[in-house]
Motif scaffolding. Structure first.
Motif, PDB file in Angstrom:
ATOM      1  N   ARG A  23     105.471  39.515  22.573  1.00 12.12           N
ATOM      2  CA  ARG A  23     105.596  38.131  23.037  1.00 12.12           C
ATOM      3  C   ARG A  23     106.446  37.291  22.083  1.00 12.12           C
ATOM      4  NH1 ARG A  23     103.953  33.816  26.092  1.00 12.12           N
ATOM      5  NH2 ARG A  23     103.602  31.885  24.914  1.00 12.12           N
TER       6      ARG A  23
ATOM      7  N   LEU B 230     109.990  37.925  22.779  1.00 15.12           N
ATOM      8  CA  LEU B 230     110.381  37.408  24.089  1.00 15.12           C
ATOM      9  C   LEU B 230     110.557  35.891  24.049  1.00 15.12           C
ATOM     10  CD1 LEU B 230     107.988  39.571  26.294  1.00 15.12           C
ATOM     11  CD2 LEU B 230     110.472  39.789  26.161  1.00 15.12           C
ATOM     12  N   VAL B 231     109.620  35.206  23.400  1.00 10.10           N
ATOM     13  CA  VAL B 231     109.710  33.752  23.292  1.00 10.10           C
ATOM     14  C   VAL B 231     110.957  33.354  22.514  1.00 10.10           C
ATOM     15  CG1 VAL B 231     108.629  31.687  22.325  1.00 10.10           C
ATOM     16  CG2 VAL B 231     107.228  33.383  23.532  1.00 10.10           C
TER      17      VAL B 231
ATOM     18  N   LEU C 252     114.092  33.794  24.705  1.00 11.49           N
ATOM     19  CA  LEU C 252     114.276  32.749  25.698  1.00 11.49           C
ATOM     20  C   LEU C 252     114.673  31.425  25.048  1.00 11.49           C
ATOM     21  CD1 LEU C 252     114.207  31.992  28.649  1.00 11.49           C
ATOM     22  CD2 LEU C 252     111.785  31.430  28.404  1.00 11.49           C
TER      23      LEU C 252
ATOM     24  N   ARG D 255     104.624  31.148  29.866  1.00 11.53           N
ATOM     25  CA  ARG D 255     103.918  32.410  30.083  1.00 11.53           C
ATOM     26  C   ARG D 255     104.947  33.533  30.128  1.00 11.53           C
ATOM     27  NH1 ARG D 255     100.856  32.454  35.409  1.00 11.53           N
ATOM     28  NH2 ARG D 255      99.856  34.282  34.467  1.00 11.53           N
ATOM     29  N   THR D 256     104.612  34.656  29.506  1.00 12.64           N
ATOM     30  CA  THR D 256     105.448  35.852  29.569  1.00 12.64           C
ATOM     31  C   THR D 256     104.654  36.936  30.281  1.00 12.64           C
ATOM     32  OG1 THR D 256     104.697  36.543  27.370  1.00 12.64           O
ATOM     33  CG2 THR D 256     106.731  35.265  27.481  1.00 12.64           C
TER      34      THR D 256
ATOM     35  N   VAL E 241     110.711  41.309  32.718  1.00 12.70           N
ATOM     36  CA  VAL E 241     109.736  40.337  32.215  1.00 12.70           C
ATOM     37  C   VAL E 241     109.934  39.042  32.994  1.00 12.70           C
ATOM     38  CG1 VAL E 241     108.934  38.985  30.251  1.00 12.70           C
ATOM     39  CG2 VAL E 241     109.724  41.337  29.905  1.00 12.70           C
ATOM     40  N   GLU E 242     108.834  38.475  33.488  1.00  9.49           N
ATOM     41  CA  GLU E 242     108.914  37.181  34.159  1.00  9.49           C
ATOM     42  C   GLU E 242     108.459  36.085  33.194  1.00  9.49           C
ATOM     43  OE1 GLU E 242     107.487  34.776  38.177  1.00  9.49           O
ATOM     44  OE2 GLU E 242     106.774  36.824  37.808  1.00  9.49           O
ATOM     45  N   PHE E 243     109.296  35.069  33.053  1.00  9.89           N
ATOM     46  CA  PHE E 243     108.959  33.883  32.267  1.00  9.89           C
ATOM     47  C   PHE E 243     108.606  32.760  33.238  1.00  9.89           C
ATOM     48  CE2 PHE E 243     111.983  36.255  29.639  1.00  9.89           C
ATOM     49  CZ  PHE E 243     111.363  36.245  28.385  1.00  9.89           C
TER      50      PHE E 243
END
Length: 222
Positions: free
Chosen positions: A137, A140-141, A144, A161-162, A183-185
């Motif tokens: 996470r 990923l954060v 983005l 939300r990831t 991955v859906e954000f």
């Protein structure tokens, strides 16, 4: 803001949003759509007569109960392809006023990756490294947030939300194959540069855009 962005036709181009609903049985059994490359080929049929032209659209495919929902964001107007049921195809022009809001709820299906160093036999660094998916996470954060800064918006960190969507396999022409890690954000964003933000919406975020990644799905926050 760069002069290139202001002068870019993408910054002022009219955008169209198309939704296609295809029953699962029709997609898999009748049309033999099995993976993201198949969807890529099928959607191109909505933009016929453009052999050799660059792609000017983004797509996203979601499984919704017993059907697939296909979203297409495009600068040109698509035509209903033969494989699409007549009552399951709709296109609307996105008005300029849609992009005048300061905040939006968003959903982004992305293929976040990072490049690892690969060395030659003599210890020197190869020009092209190896791309691997991001899975943690924190990574990923950070990915983005970097994209957002360059794309004309910032993320509301508390809302983010990831959601891992797993690996997407595809086969191309029966000869090659590959995978993407989806991955859906989801969350809220604030626009910081309206011109750049509109360009971002039109051109997408991240890699593998032809395979259904990168389309920002937006809803204004009042």
């Amino acid at each position: 803001m760069s002069t290139a962005i202001l002068e870019s036709p993408v910054a002022t181009a009219t955008l169209h949003l198309t939704q296609i609903l295809v029953p699962y049985e029709d997609a898999v059994r009748l049309h033999r759509i099995r993976d993201t490359y198949d969807w890529h080929q099928r959607v191109w049929q909505a933009f016929g007569g453009r052999d050799g032209a660059p792609r000017d659209f983004l797509i996203r495919v979601d499984r919704k109960e017993e059907a697939y929902r296909v979203l297409i964001l495009s600068r040109s107007v698509p035509a209903k392809p033969d494989w699409c049921p007549t009552d399951c195809f709709g296109t609307k022009e996105i008005p300029d006023s849609f992009f005048a809001h300061p905040r939006y709820r968003f959903s982004l299906l992305a293929n976040p990756t990072k490049k690892l160093r690969v060395d030659n036999a003599d210890g020197s660094r190869k020009k092209n490294g190896r791309r691997v998916p991001l899975t943690q996470r924190e990574e990923l954060v950070a990915w983005l947030q970097r994209k957002a800064e360059a794309c004309g918006f910032r993320i509301n960190a508390d809302s983010l939300r990831t959601i891992p969507r797993g690996r997407e396999f595809f086969h191309k022409d029966g000869r090659s194959h590959g995978t993407h890690t989806a991955v859906e954000f989801q969350g809220e964003l604030t626009v910081t540069d309206s011109k750049q933000f509109r360009v971002t919406v039109a051109t997408g975020i991240g890699s593998a855009k032809a395979f259904g990644f990168g389309l920002l799905v937006l809803a204004p926050v009042s």
